[in-house]
Scaffold this motif. Structure first.
Motif: not given
Length: 183
Positions: A74-79, A100-110
């Motif tokens: 439930g922790t906010l990672v981003g939008t 959350s930077w550098g953990q691959g979350f942008a790729q999951e969202v993308a």
């Protein structure tokens, strides 16, 4: 319309709700996440409320918009997600909390956003519009499979030396490029 709740390997992506305001404001008011465009940092929750309203309009009008990304705890990672830009292209975007930077979350969202855009309107190109000196965003955009289609001045940026890059998942007509880069 696409699903309003999407699960990736590590994230739960939800259509923003009024209860997200405080977390999203905390993200958008953090100077670290605006290091490449400090004048866009939110200094008042009203700005964030207007942003969330615009995202809601995207969901209502075209069946897709950005999500609030939280980890499974439930922790906010981003939008992030795809929003329709000028009726011409999906704009892939993401803003992640510094932790959350550098953990691959942008790729999951993308990946989730690209799939959703394809389900909603595959005939509309997916683009990403970013500042050239934002190397993390450039890398994430290129890893998502978008190609550079334009480089030029950033119209309206208070920094006259700012350079924008336009990426796309397919070739764009000169008219679409002109419209997307003029604002």
């Amino acid at each position: 319309m696409t699903e309003e709740i999407v699960r990736t390997d590590r994230l739960v992506l939800t259509r923003p709700a009024p209860a997200d305001l405080d977390d999203v404001f905390a993200l958008y008011s953090d100077p670290a996440v605006w290091e490449h465009f400090p004048s866009r940092r939110h200094t008042d929750p009203t700005t964030t409320r207007l942003l969330l309203h615009a995202i809601e309009e995207s969901w209502r009008l075209v069946g897709l918009g950005s999500w609030v990304a939280r980890d499974t705890g439930g922790t906010l990672v981003g939008t992030g997600g795809c929003d329709l830009r000028l009726g011409l292209a999906w704009n892939l975007g993401y803003r992640l909390a510094r932790a959350s930077w550098g953990q691959g979350f942008a790729q999951e969202v993308a990946r989730a956003a690209l799939a959703a855009a394809q389900r909603v309107r595959s005939d509309i190109p997916v683009t990403a519009y970013l500042l050239e000196h934002n190397t993390r965003s450039r890398s994430a955009t290129e890893r998502a499979g978008l190609d550079l289609v334009w480089r030029g001045p950033d119209a309206g940026n208070p920094d006259p030396a700012a350079v924008r890059l336009l990426y796309a998942d397919r070739p764009l007509s000169p008219v679409v490029v002109r419209e997307l880069t003029a604002t």
